[in-house]
Write an enzyme that holds these catalytic residues in place. Structure first.
Site, PDB file in Angstrom:
ATOM      1  CG  MET A  30       3.324  -5.929  -6.877  1.00  0.00           C
ATOM      2  SD  MET A  30       4.626  -5.827  -8.315  1.00  0.00           S
ATOM      3  CE  MET A  30       6.135  -6.472  -7.261  1.00  0.00           C
ATOM      4  CG  HIS A  37       2.885  -7.075   2.007  1.00  0.00           C
ATOM      5  ND1 HIS A  37       3.568  -8.151   1.862  1.00  0.00           N
ATOM      6  CD2 HIS A  37       3.216  -6.419   1.021  1.00  0.00           C
ATOM      7  CE1 HIS A  37       4.261  -7.963   0.738  1.00  0.00           C
ATOM      8  NE2 HIS A  37       4.105  -6.733   0.251  1.00  0.00           N
ATOM      9  N   GLY A 147       4.560   1.410   2.141  1.00  0.00           N
ATOM     10  CA  GLY A 147       5.632   1.391   3.072  1.00  0.00           C
ATOM     11  C   GLY A 147       6.727   2.251   2.860  1.00  0.00           C
ATOM     12  CG  ASP A 150       9.017  -0.219  -1.789  1.00  0.00           C
ATOM     13  OD1 ASP A 150       9.975  -1.137  -2.554  1.00  0.00           O
ATOM     14  OD2 ASP A 150       8.565  -1.062  -0.844  1.00  0.00           O
ATOM     15  CB  SER A 186       7.464 -10.588  -1.843  1.00  0.00           C
ATOM     16  OG  SER A 186       6.549  -9.950  -1.067  1.00  0.00           O
TER      17      SER A 186
END
Ligand code: AMP
Length: 282
Positions: A30, A37, A147, A150, A186
């Site tokens: 996102m 990331h 990842g 999550d 984030s």
């Protein structure tokens, strides 16, 4: 760096690559990228010839009153970071490209999507599975990376791939952390300086439970108690959940006699933070 904002142009590029026999790797994000990331880009590199990173703040995975509007964004910075890390293409569609007005189709992974984060975010994983299914079909990727931060999301995607027979290899990549242990996210951008210091309490609670387990405690209730006590000792933290569950089914267990997930979600000010660790009997 190639940038594509619509599906026909992306498909043209992908069909050129496929004609050359190249393997496509996908990193769904996102945006507002961080080292977590970028580590996914590193992880997927050996498994493919071209790396597509999608940047799309998927409205379908945000519930009413969640942070869709204020989710952080910085496309220029994301682009530079991806360029220097060796990604080949950014797919950054608008909402209308992904969900035209007459959009009606959803993917729902039952059971796994209803526990842990699914309890306080009941439509979240339906949004995630739907957008990832669309991204797999649009990009025709051979491999995709998610990842471990999550973990529930990664498990749900693996389930969807098996259940719907997607021909996509799924890689799960380790959680990248700040020096004090806080999982990069984030959403850490929402934390005030004081909250940022306190945020480390989540991983510390998971680690305390892991240490107890390593000293011989196998009762899930005791491990859970330890996590709750540890987090609640920190001012202004609200617990969404702290759980000890089977790492495959995500169902609560009584004893750690199999691969087990210690997982938590807490609120600190405006930020909802999640983290997890896997423990396993020797
Ligand atoms: P997001 O942009 O938050 O949707 O995340 C995109 C992908 O990056 C997901 O597969 C996440 O699990 C992964 N990711 C986010 N934070 C981290 C981290 N700290 N370490 C590893 N992967 C991460």
């Amino acid at each position: 760096m190639i940038i594509k904002r619509n599906i026909p142009e992306l498909r043209k590029q992908i069909s050129d690559w496929k004609k050359q026999g190249l393997r496509i790797g996908l990193v769904p994000t996102m945006g507002f990228l961080h080292e977590g990331h970028l580590s996914l880009v590193d992880q997927i590199k050996p498994h493919c010839d071209r790396i597509i990173v999608s940047i799309f703040i998927n409205p379908k995975q945000f519930g009413p009153g969640e942070d869709l509007e204020r989710y952080p964004r910085d496309f220029e910075r994301d682009q530079q970071m991806l360029e220097s890390r060796g990604a080949d293409l950014i797919f950054c569609p608008d909402n209308e490209v992904m969900y035209p007005d007459d959009y009606f189709t959803y993917v729902e992974v039952e059971e796994l999507g209803q526990v842990l984060c699914g309890r306080s975010r009941p439509t979240h994983f339906r949004g995630v599975a739907t957008v990832v299914a669309k991204l797999f079909l649009i990009t025709k990727c051979d491999v995709a990376v998610f990842g471990q931060k999550d973990y529930q999301q990664a498990l749900i995607i693996q389930r969807m791939v098996e259940d719907l027979n997607f021909d996509v290899k799924i890689i799960i990549s380790p959680t990248v952390r700040e020096p004090d242990g806080l999982a990069m996210s984030s959403r850490n951008a929402y934390l005030t300086a004081e909250e940022r210091e306190r945020a480390v309490c989540l991983i510390q609670a998971l680690e305390k439970a892991m240490a107890l387990f390593e000293f011989g405690e196998v009762h899930a209730a005791r491990l859970r108690e330890e996590m709750v006590k540890s987090v609640l000792a920190v001012p202004e933290v609200r617990v969404d959940y702290l759980e000890v569950v089977d790492a495959q089914t995500l169902q609560p267990i009584e004893k750690v006699d199999r691969r087990t997930l210690l997982a938590g979600a807490i609120w600190l000010g405006k930020a909802r933070l999640i983290d997890n660790i896997i423990i396993e009997p020797k």
